[in-house]
Motif scaffolding. Structure first.
Motif, PDB file in Angstrom:
ATOM      1  N   ARG A 485      -6.571   7.151   1.587  1.00 44.66           N
ATOM      2  CA  ARG A 485      -5.895   6.185   2.465  1.00 44.66           C
ATOM      3  C   ARG A 485      -6.439   6.304   3.894  1.00 44.66           C
ATOM      4  O   ARG A 485      -6.741   5.300   4.551  1.00 44.66           O
ATOM      5  N   GLN A 488      -9.900   4.793   4.101  1.00 45.39           N
ATOM      6  CA  GLN A 488      -9.875   3.327   4.139  1.00 45.39           C
ATOM      7  C   GLN A 488      -9.395   2.824   5.493  1.00 45.39           C
ATOM      8  O   GLN A 488      -9.901   1.806   5.995  1.00 45.39           O
ATOM      9  N   ASP A 489      -8.446   3.520   6.100  1.00 44.32           N
ATOM     10  CA  ASP A 489      -7.962   3.114   7.420  1.00 44.32           C
ATOM     11  C   ASP A 489      -9.068   3.216   8.471  1.00 44.32           C
ATOM     12  O   ASP A 489      -9.145   2.395   9.384  1.00 44.32           O
ATOM     13  N   ARG A 495      -6.121  -1.381   2.441  1.00 41.81           N
ATOM     14  CA  ARG A 495      -5.875  -0.264   1.544  1.00 41.81           C
ATOM     15  C   ARG A 495      -5.917  -0.762   0.104  1.00 41.81           C
ATOM     16  O   ARG A 495      -5.285  -1.755  -0.231  1.00 41.81           O
ATOM     17  N   VAL A 498      -4.430   3.136  -3.157  1.00 42.72           N
ATOM     18  CA  VAL A 498      -4.036   4.431  -2.603  1.00 42.72           C
ATOM     19  C   VAL A 498      -2.531   4.608  -2.468  1.00 42.72           C
ATOM     20  O   VAL A 498      -2.050   5.729  -2.282  1.00 42.72           O
ATOM     21  N   ASP A 499      -1.773   3.533  -2.510  1.00 43.94           N
ATOM     22  CA  ASP A 499      -0.316   3.622  -2.378  1.00 43.94           C
ATOM     23  C   ASP A 499       0.297   3.607  -3.775  1.00 43.94           C
ATOM     24  O   ASP A 499       0.136   2.649  -4.535  1.00 43.94           O
TER      25      ASP A 499
END
Length: 564
Positions: A485, A488-489, A495, A498-499
Motif C-alpha cells: 500500500r 502504491q501511494d 491502490r 492492498v485493502d
C-alpha cells in the motif's frame, strides 16, 4: 544413480562408521530409526493416504506435529533446524501436497536450513504412466529438484534406509539446504532392511593456504576495516567476535547474520548497511571483510551501496566469490575455520584512532533515526526486547513492523533466536514461530505478523491451539498489505489489491480458545504483553495500527520501480 555413487566424498559421523544390516518393519519403522540416529525427535506434517504408514510410526514413536498446510510443515521444520542446529523434518503428501510445500522449500534454500522433506508418491507401478491416479502429478521429481538442494526417489529394489541416511547427511552438509525424498506408497508399506553407513556428512572444504595468506595480508594493512556478517557467520560467533575486536572493526550484518555478533556489543552496527550511517561507514572504510553473505538486493538497496575495492570475501560456495561485488581476495571455506586461521596469521593489529568510535556513533545514529521514523512503535519495540529473554526465539513475518524496525531495531543476541523469511515470502512467520517455540519450550517465543500475512495461513492458529507452545503472536492489523500500500501511494495514483477484509481477531482467538488482548494505544502494550506472557502458553495480541496511527515515516522497501 546408486547410493554409493551419490555419496562420494561423504563420511560417517562420529556415532558409528560401521556398515550393518538390520531387519525392520515397514517404511514408518525405518524412518523412525533413521530419525533417531539423527537425533530428530520432532516431525511436522500433514497426514495423507500417500504417507499414512510414515505418519503413524512417527506419531507412535516420536512427536508428530499436525500442521494444517504442507507449506507450514516445511516452514516449521526450517525454523526448528535453525534454532536447534539439527535436522528439521517435514512430511507431506504427493501431488498437490508436495506442490504446496514448494514455496517453503524455496525459503529453506534461501536460509540454508538442514531439512529432510519426505513426500509420498503414488504406487510405484504407476509412476510415469499418466493414468490419473489420485494425487498424481506429471513430474513431481522435476518440481522438487527445482526447489530443493537435492532430490531422490525410493524405487523398487532400492535400499530405502541408505537413501534416507544419505539424504539426511546431504541436508546437513554445508552449504546446507532442503533435501526431498519421494517415497511411493506401496514401498512405504513394504518391509524394509536397514543397511549402509550411519549419517554420512561431508566435511566442509579446507581453505586454500594461498587464499588465506592473501586475505591476511590485506587485513594486516587495513586501518579502517569493516566487517559484514551474513548467514554463513552464524556458526562462527567466537571467531567473529575475536577478529572484530582485534581489528577494531565495526560489524554490519545481513538479516540472516543478525546475532552472529550480539547486537549490544560495542562494535555491532547491525542490519543497517543501506542506511545513511551504514553507507558512510562503507564509503570511509579502507577494507571490507564479508563473511558468508549473499548481498541480497533488499539489503544493499538494489546493489547501490558503496563497496571498497579492497574487499576480502569468505564463503563456503566458490561461486559466491565476486558474484555481486568484486573481491580483491576470496577465501572458500566455512566461516569458523577460516576466521580462526586468519586470526593465527594476523597477529596484533592497530586500527586508525577513533575508528571503533566512529562505528559506535554510526550505530547510534542509525538507531536514533529509526526510532524517530517509527514514532509510537518504538515503545512497542522496547517493550518486546525488555520482556522477552535473550534466549527467546524472535520470529518475524514479512510486514511493516518487521521490515521497518523488527529486523533492525529489535536487538538479536544470538543467531539461533533470529527467524525471518529471507526469501521475502509473506505468511510464513507463524509456522516458523511454532517450529521455533517447539524447539525451545522453556522460553517464550515472539511472532510478529501482519493481518495480511497471517491470512495466508490462518489455519495454523489451529496448530497453535492444539500444540500449545509458549508463544505470543503479535498481529499488527492495518487492514491489508501495508508495505505494498505504501509503495502504491508513493509510486502510483491508485491502490490496487492492498485493502483487505480482516477477521474479528478477538472472535477468532476465542474460537480456538486462545487468550486475546487488543491494543489501540502504544502505552497500553506493556500491560497487554505482561498478561499474555503470564499465561505461559499460546496467546494473541492484536495491535490496531489504524487506531495507533501510521509510522511518522511511511515504510517502503528498497525496491526499484522501473520508470519511476
Amino acid at each position: 544413480m546408486s547410493h554409493r555413487s551419490e555419496g562420494a566424498g561423504l563420511k560417517p559421523d562420529d556415532r558409528d562408521g560401521h556398515n550393518h544390516r538390520e531387519d525392520h518393519g515397514d517404511g514408518g519403522d525405518l524412518l523412525v530409526t533413521v530419525l533417531r540416529e539423527q537425533r530428530a525427535e520432532v516431525v511436522f506434517g500433514v497426514v495423507s493416504v500417500h504417507n499414512m504408514p510414515l505418519v503413524e510410526a512417527v506419531d507412535r514413536e516420536l512427536r508428530f506435529v499436525p500442521v494444517r498446510h504442507e507449506a507450514a510443515a516445511v516452514n516449521a521444520a526450517d525454523a526448528h533446524a535453525r534454532v536447534t542446529g539439527g535436522l528439521g523434518v517435514a512430511l507431506t503428501s504427493t501431488g498437490t501436497g508436495s506442490g504446496n510445500a514448494a514455496g517453503s522449500l524455496i525459503e529453506a534454500q534461501s536460509g540454508g536450513a538442514s531439512i529432510l522433506h519426505i513426500t509420498g508418491q503414488i504406487d510405484s507401478r504407476y509412476l510415469g504412466l499418466g493414468r490419473g491416479v489420485i494425487h498424481e502429478t506429471r513430474d513431481q521429481t522435476g518440481l522438487l529438484r527445482a526447489v530443493s538442494h537435492h532430490t531422490t526417489t525410493v524405487r523398487p529394489g532400492a535400499d530405502a534406509g541408505a537413501l534416507l541416511r544419505y539424504a539426511a547427511g546431504r541436508a546437513r552438509t554445508p552449504p546446507r539446504g532442503p533435501v526431498s525424498v519421494e517415497w511411493p506408497i506401496d514401498l512405504q508399506y513394504a518391509r524394509q532392511p536397514l543397511t549402509g553407513p550411519l549419517a554420512p556428512v561431508a566435511a566442509p572444504p579446507e581453505a586454500d593456504r594461498a587464499q588465506l595468506a592473501a586475505a591476511a595480508e590485506l587485513l594486516a594493512t587495513a586501518r579502517r576495516p569493516l566487517i559484514w556478517a551474513g548467514g554463513g557467520a552464524r556458526e562462527a560467533q567466537g571467531a567473529l567476535r575475536t577478529l572484530a575486536e582485534r581489528l577494531g572493526a565495526p560489524v554490519l550484518s545481513s538479516n540472516a547474520g543478525r546475532g552472529a555478533l550480539p547486537e549490544d556489543h560495542p562494535l555491532a552496527v547491525g542490519n543497517f548497511a543501506a542506511s545513511p550511517a551504514g553507507r558512510e561507514l562503507l564509503t570511509d572504510c579502507d577494507l571490507l571483510l564479508s563473511v558468508g553473505t549473499h548481498f541480497r538486493s533488499n539489503e544493499t538497496a538494489d546493489y547501490s551501496i558503496p563497496v571498497p575495492a579492497r574487499h576480502v570475501q569468505i564463503d563456503i560456495d566458490p561461486r559466491a566469490i565476486g558474484r555481486v561485488f568484486p573481491s580483491a581476495a576470496g577465501v572458500v571455506g566455512a566461516a569458523a575455520p577460516v576466521l580462526t586461521a586468519l586470526l593465527e596469521l594476523l597477529g596484533e593489529h592497530t586500527c586508525e584512532e577513533g575508528w571503533r568510535e566512529r562505528g559506535a556513533a554510526a550505530a547510534a545514529r542509525a538507531r536514533a533515526a529509526l526510532r524517530t521514523a517509527i514514532g509510537p512503535y518504538a515503545l512497542i519495540c522496547d517493550t518486546l526486547r525488555d520482556r522477552f529473554p535473550q534466549e527467546s526465539v524472535i520470529a518475524r513475518d514479512v510486514t511493516i513492523a518487521s521490515s521497518q524496525w523488527g529486523n533492525r531495531l529489535l536487538e538479536i543476541h544470538h543467531p539461533t533466536t533470529n527467524l525471518f523469511p529471507l526469501g521475502g515470502g509473506i505468511g510464513q512467520g507463524l509456522a516458523m514461530g511454532i517450529g521455533g517455540a517447539i524447539a525451545r519450550p522453556d522460553a517464550p517465543t515472539l511472532v510478529i505478523a501482519g493481518d495480511g500475512g497471517l491470512a495466508v495461513h490462518l489455519g495454523e492458529l489451529g496448530t497453535l491451539a492444539q500444540e500449545r507452545p509458549w508463544l505470543v503472536l503479535c498481529v499488527f492489523n492495518d487492514g491489508g498489505y501495508g508495505v505494498l500500500r505504501n509503495m502504491q501511494d508513493v509510486h502510483g495514483n491508485r491502490r490496487s489489491g492492498v485493502d483487505l477484509a480482516t477477521p474479528d481477531f478477538a472472535a477468532l482467538a476465542a474460537a480456538y480458545g486462545l487468550p486475546f488482548q487488543r491494543v489501540t494505544a502504544a502505552r497500553d502494550f506493556p500491560g497487554a504483553l505482561d498478561k499474555s506472557l503470564a499465561t505461559r502458553g499460546p496467546c494473541v495480541i492484536e495491535i490496531d495500527v489504524n487506531a495507533i496511527g501510521p509510522t511518522p515515516v511511511p515504510f517502503t522497501p528498497p525496491v526499484s520501480i522501473p520508470g519511476s
